[in-house]
Design a protein around this motif. Structure first.
Motif, short mmCIF file in Angstrom:
data_model
loop_
_atom_site.label_atom_id
_atom_site.label_comp_id
_atom_site.label_asym_id
_atom_site.label_seq_id
_atom_site.Cartn_x
_atom_site.Cartn_y
_atom_site.Cartn_z
N ASP A 180 -25.93 -21.99 9.53
CA ASP A 180 -24.60 -22.19 8.94
C ASP A 180 -23.56 -22.41 10.04
O ASP A 180 -22.73 -23.32 9.98
CB ASP A 180 -24.25 -20.96 8.10
CG ASP A 180 -22.97 -21.18 7.32
OD1 ASP A 180 -22.87 -22.20 6.64
OD2 ASP A 180 -22.05 -20.34 7.41
N GLY A 181 -23.65 -21.60 11.11
CA GLY A 181 -22.67 -21.69 12.20
C GLY A 181 -22.76 -23.01 12.95
O GLY A 181 -21.76 -23.47 13.51
N LEU A 182 -23.96 -23.59 12.98
CA LEU A 182 -24.14 -24.86 13.70
C LEU A 182 -24.14 -26.07 12.76
O LEU A 182 -24.46 -27.18 13.18
CB LEU A 182 -25.46 -24.83 14.50
CG LEU A 182 -25.57 -23.73 15.56
CD1 LEU A 182 -26.91 -23.84 16.29
CD2 LEU A 182 -24.42 -23.82 16.58
N LEU A 222 -20.46 -19.34 18.32
CA LEU A 222 -21.11 -18.58 17.24
C LEU A 222 -21.47 -17.17 17.71
O LEU A 222 -21.20 -16.18 17.02
CB LEU A 222 -22.38 -19.33 16.81
CG LEU A 222 -23.36 -18.60 15.91
CD1 LEU A 222 -22.78 -18.44 14.52
CD2 LEU A 222 -24.68 -19.35 15.83
N LEU A 223 -22.07 -17.07 18.90
CA LEU A 223 -22.55 -15.76 19.38
C LEU A 223 -21.41 -14.85 19.81
O LEU A 223 -21.57 -13.63 19.79
CB LEU A 223 -23.55 -15.96 20.53
CG LEU A 223 -24.85 -16.68 20.13
CD1 LEU A 223 -25.73 -16.85 21.35
CD2 LEU A 223 -25.58 -15.90 19.04
N GLN A 224 -20.29 -15.42 20.19
CA GLN A 224 -19.20 -14.51 20.55
C GLN A 224 -18.57 -13.88 19.29
O GLN A 224 -18.06 -12.77 19.33
CB GLN A 224 -18.15 -15.16 21.45
CG GLN A 224 -17.30 -16.24 20.86
CD GLN A 224 -16.32 -16.82 21.89
OE1 GLN A 224 -16.15 -16.27 22.97
NE2 GLN A 224 -15.69 -17.93 21.54
N ASP A 225 -18.68 -14.60 18.18
CA ASP A 225 -18.18 -14.03 16.92
C ASP A 225 -19.22 -13.15 16.25
O ASP A 225 -18.88 -12.21 15.54
CB ASP A 225 -17.81 -15.16 15.95
CG ASP A 225 -16.52 -15.84 16.35
OD1 ASP A 225 -15.78 -15.26 17.17
OD2 ASP A 225 -16.25 -16.95 15.87
N TYR A 263 -34.04 -29.13 14.37
CA TYR A 263 -33.22 -27.90 14.46
C TYR A 263 -34.02 -26.63 14.74
O TYR A 263 -33.44 -25.62 15.11
CB TYR A 263 -32.36 -27.70 13.20
CG TYR A 263 -31.39 -28.83 12.96
CD1 TYR A 263 -30.16 -28.87 13.62
CD2 TYR A 263 -31.71 -29.87 12.12
CE1 TYR A 263 -29.28 -29.91 13.42
CE2 TYR A 263 -30.83 -30.93 11.92
CZ TYR A 263 -29.62 -30.93 12.57
OH TYR A 263 -28.75 -31.97 12.37
N GLN A 264 -35.34 -26.66 14.56
CA GLN A 264 -36.12 -25.42 14.66
C GLN A 264 -35.93 -24.77 16.03
O GLN A 264 -35.66 -23.57 16.13
CB GLN A 264 -37.60 -25.74 14.41
CG GLN A 264 -38.43 -24.53 14.06
CD GLN A 264 -37.96 -23.85 12.77
OE1 GLN A 264 -37.44 -24.50 11.84
NE2 GLN A 264 -38.10 -22.54 12.72
N ASN A 265 -36.08 -25.55 17.09
CA ASN A 265 -35.99 -24.95 18.43
C ASN A 265 -34.55 -24.65 18.84
O ASN A 265 -34.31 -23.80 19.69
CB ASN A 265 -36.65 -25.88 19.47
CG ASN A 265 -38.15 -25.85 19.32
OD1 ASN A 265 -38.70 -25.07 18.55
ND2 ASN A 265 -38.83 -26.70 20.08
N ILE A 266 -33.61 -25.32 18.22
CA ILE A 266 -32.19 -24.98 18.46
C ILE A 266 -31.92 -23.59 17.88
O ILE A 266 -31.29 -22.75 18.54
CB ILE A 266 -31.28 -26.05 17.82
CG1 ILE A 266 -31.40 -27.37 18.60
CG2 ILE A 266 -29.83 -25.57 17.78
CD1 ILE A 266 -30.69 -28.54 17.98
N VAL A 267 -32.42 -23.34 16.69
CA VAL A 267 -32.24 -22.02 16.08
C VAL A 267 -32.96 -20.97 16.92
O VAL A 267 -32.43 -19.88 17.17
CB VAL A 267 -32.75 -22.02 14.62
CG1 VAL A 267 -32.70 -20.62 14.03
CG2 VAL A 267 -31.91 -22.98 13.78
N ARG A 268 -34.18 -21.30 17.40
CA ARG A 268 -34.91 -20.34 18.25
C ARG A 268 -34.12 -20.05 19.52
O ARG A 268 -34.07 -18.91 19.99
CB ARG A 268 -36.28 -20.92 18.63
CG ARG A 268 -37.29 -20.89 17.49
CD ARG A 268 -38.60 -21.53 17.87
NE ARG A 268 -39.27 -20.80 18.94
CZ ARG A 268 -40.02 -21.37 19.89
NH1 ARG A 268 -40.21 -22.67 19.89
NH2 ARG A 268 -40.60 -20.64 20.79
N ALA A 269 -33.50 -21.07 20.10
CA ALA A 269 -32.70 -20.86 21.33
C ALA A 269 -31.53 -19.93 21.07
O ALA A 269 -31.27 -19.01 21.85
CB ALA A 269 -32.22 -22.20 21.87
N ALA A 270 -30.85 -20.15 19.97
CA ALA A 270 -29.72 -19.28 19.64
C ALA A 270 -30.21 -17.86 19.36
O ALA A 270 -29.60 -16.89 19.80
CB ALA A 270 -28.98 -19.84 18.42
#
Ligand code: FES
Ligand code: FES
Length: 165
Positions: A141-143, A127-130, A153-160
């Motif tokens: 959306d990407g994940l 996701l981050l390379q795009d 998912y909250q901390n997963i989004v924070r990590a990204a």
């Protein structure tokens, strides 16, 4: 095909995490099985086997690029012939230092049981390379092809987010 007929097999050459592997596999072997059983990359896990959960996500591309995320339970090993595959075990630096996305998942507590984490991390790298500066909505959306039963998912989004900024 009679039960005694040997399954069709093929020779594959795959670069996995920077090492070249040459193997003979049954034509029906899934990439995730190949990575785990032939190459020993057990960091890539099977959560569903039906292309739903994303736990088996790896990056696949040509030799010159890190590649894009694929669900390795939905790719045949023979389709990876001549390709480069990066697993979660190939992300760390040669000195063992964590990749920025791995570090962010650790620091932001982006995991609980950890079963989805290898796939989440690989999908986040892709996701981050795009999109190096995604909004929360774009991250979600990407994940969206990766399921987590624990974190909400909250901390997963924070990590990204914190990797991106
Ligand atoms: Fe669930 Fe591959 S194991 S998508
Ligand atoms: Fe348990 Fe995601 S941390 S499934």
């Amino acid at each position: 095909m009679s039960p005694n007929t040997p399954a069709p097999s093929a020779r594959v050459t795959v670069n996995v995490d920077g090492t070249r592997y040459v193997d003979t596999v049954e034509a029906r072997t899934l990439l995730v099985q190949y990575l785990r059983d032939n190459v020993g990359k057990t960091g890539t896990v099977v959560g569903c086997d039906t292309s739903n959960c994303g736990a088996c996500t790896v990056l696949m591309g040509t030799a010159d690029e890190i590649g894009h995320s694929v669900k390795s339970c939905s790719v045949l090993a023979v389709q990876a012939d001549g390709q480069s595959v990066t697993t979660v075990e190939g992300l760390a630096g040669p000195d063992g230092s964590l990749h920025a996305v791995q570090r962010a998942f650790h620091e932001m507590h982006g995991l609980q049981c950890g079963f989805c984490t290898p796939g989440m991390i690989m999908a986040t790298v892709d996701l981050l390379q795009d999109n190096p500066d995604p909004s929360d909505e774009e991250i979600r959306d990407g994940l969206s092809g990766n399921l987590c039963r624990c974190t909400g998912y909250q901390n997963i989004v924070r990590a990204a987010t914190c990797t991106a900024r």
